[in-house]
Enzyme design. Structure first.
Site, short mmCIF file in Angstrom:
data_model
loop_
_atom_site.label_atom_id
_atom_site.label_comp_id
_atom_site.label_asym_id
_atom_site.label_seq_id
_atom_site.Cartn_x
_atom_site.Cartn_y
_atom_site.Cartn_z
N HIS A 159 7.78 1.66 1.40
CA HIS A 159 6.65 0.72 1.44
C HIS A 159 5.77 1.04 2.65
O HIS A 159 6.30 1.40 3.72
CB HIS A 159 7.17 -0.71 1.52
CG HIS A 159 6.10 -1.72 1.24
ND1 HIS A 159 5.15 -2.05 2.18
CD2 HIS A 159 5.80 -2.42 0.13
CE1 HIS A 159 4.31 -2.93 1.65
NE2 HIS A 159 4.68 -3.16 0.40
N GLU A 177 0.27 1.86 -4.34
CA GLU A 177 -0.26 0.75 -3.55
C GLU A 177 -1.19 1.28 -2.48
O GLU A 177 -0.74 1.66 -1.38
CB GLU A 177 0.89 0.00 -2.87
CG GLU A 177 1.94 -0.53 -3.81
CD GLU A 177 2.70 -1.69 -3.19
OE1 GLU A 177 2.54 -2.81 -3.68
OE2 GLU A 177 3.42 -1.48 -2.20
P1 PGA Z 1 0.41 -8.02 -1.80
O1 PGA Z 1 1.62 -7.04 -1.44
O2 PGA Z 1 0.52 -8.34 -3.25
O3 PGA Z 1 0.59 -9.20 -0.92
O4 PGA Z 1 -0.84 -7.25 -1.49
C1 PGA Z 1 1.97 -6.00 -2.28
C2 PGA Z 1 2.98 -5.15 -1.58
O5 PGA Z 1 2.83 -4.91 -0.37
O6 PGA Z 1 3.98 -4.74 -2.15
#
Ligand code: PGA
Length: 259
Positions: free
Chosen positions: A88, A171
């Site tokens: 992450h 992401e």
């Molecule tokens: P968020 O987080 O939906 O709060 O943007 C997503 C993530 O970091 O996995």
């Protein structure tokens, strides 16, 4: 045929108490949902889930040994954890390297669990006007190759229940966490990046049926845009996974009709 896309709840460092964690888990317990709970609540959350699958937010790559503060894959398996988030951007920002991510993925696969590999870039944010997607693609390709270096998916035992061997969550770093200023990507651009990621996974890494999700400021208002795209296999939800009503609306959007 009715098919559900994946919705992964990444609770991060929330909620504050076990009681709240259990209550939230009971409210969002549904098919095709993965709940990535903080380690300390995994046992209690696991006890109340009937439909959702249990996930963890990280793991140590080594087996037994003297490793203060770490959690082993064996411990997670003990609680029926099936999915483990790796790489992450919030962990990378604290110093997690490609090498460690690669070691964790290897260990997770060897132990028969499923990694949720997060990849993302800043390159699109700071890229040259008109070249953002190209820059973003170069970056995520390097990230993928580093994270999956030396792993041959063709040699992994096939899963007989149709489960994917690996889930990738795209992401974009700048899209994460509305509360800290993140703004979600557009479904169009996310889909283009995801198609590219699937190509890399297939061509260079031999993963036959890659599953790639989008993550970054997904909420009940924008979820449909991502989930209605055939290229996007689901969403990874942070902030909005802590509000049951909000999260359940997203899960509802994930139920799509396929031809
Ligand atoms: P968020 O987080 O939906 O709060 O943007 C997503 C993530 O970091 O996995």
């Amino acid at each position: 045929m009715m098919s559900m896309k994946f919705v992964i709840a990444n609770w991060k460092m929330s909620p504050a108490t076990e009681e709240e964690a259990v209550s939230l888990a009971e409210k969002i317990d549904a098919e095709n949902v993965v709940i990535a709970s903080p380690f300390v609540f995994i046992s209690a959350v696991g006890r109340v889930l009937k439909k959702a699958i249990l996930g963890a937010q990280d793991v140590f790559w080594g087996g037994v040994g003297a490793h203060t503060g770490e959690i082993s894959i064996g411990m997670l398996k003990n609680f029926n954890v099936r999915y483990v988030i790796v790489g992450h951007s919030e962990k990378r920002a604290l110093g997690e390297t490609d090498e460690t991510i690669n070691q964790k993925i290897n260990a997770i696969l060897e132990n028969g669990l499923i990694p949720i590999l997060c990849i993302g870039e800043r390159a699109r944010e700071i890229g040259v006007e008109g070249q953002e997607l190209k820059k973003g693609k170069e970056f995520v390709r390097q990230q993928l190759e580093a994270a999956l270096n030396g792993i041959n998916f063709l040699h992994l035992p096939a899963r007989d229940n149709g489960e994917s061997q690996l889930i990738v969550a795209y992401e974009p770093v700048w899209a994460i966490s509305t509360n800290s200023g993140g703004t979600s990507d557009t479904p169009e651009n996310a889909a283009e990046m995801i198609v590219f990621i699937k190509e890399v996974l297939r061509l260079y890494l031999g993963l036959v049926t890659p599953k790639v999700l989008y993550g970054g400021s997904v909420n009940s208002n924008n979820a449909k845009g991502f989930l209605s795209r055939s290229e996007i296999d689901g969403v990874l939800v942070g902030g909005a996974s802590l509000k049951a009503e909000e999260f359940n609306k997203i899960v509802k959007e994930a139920s799509v009709t396929e031809n």
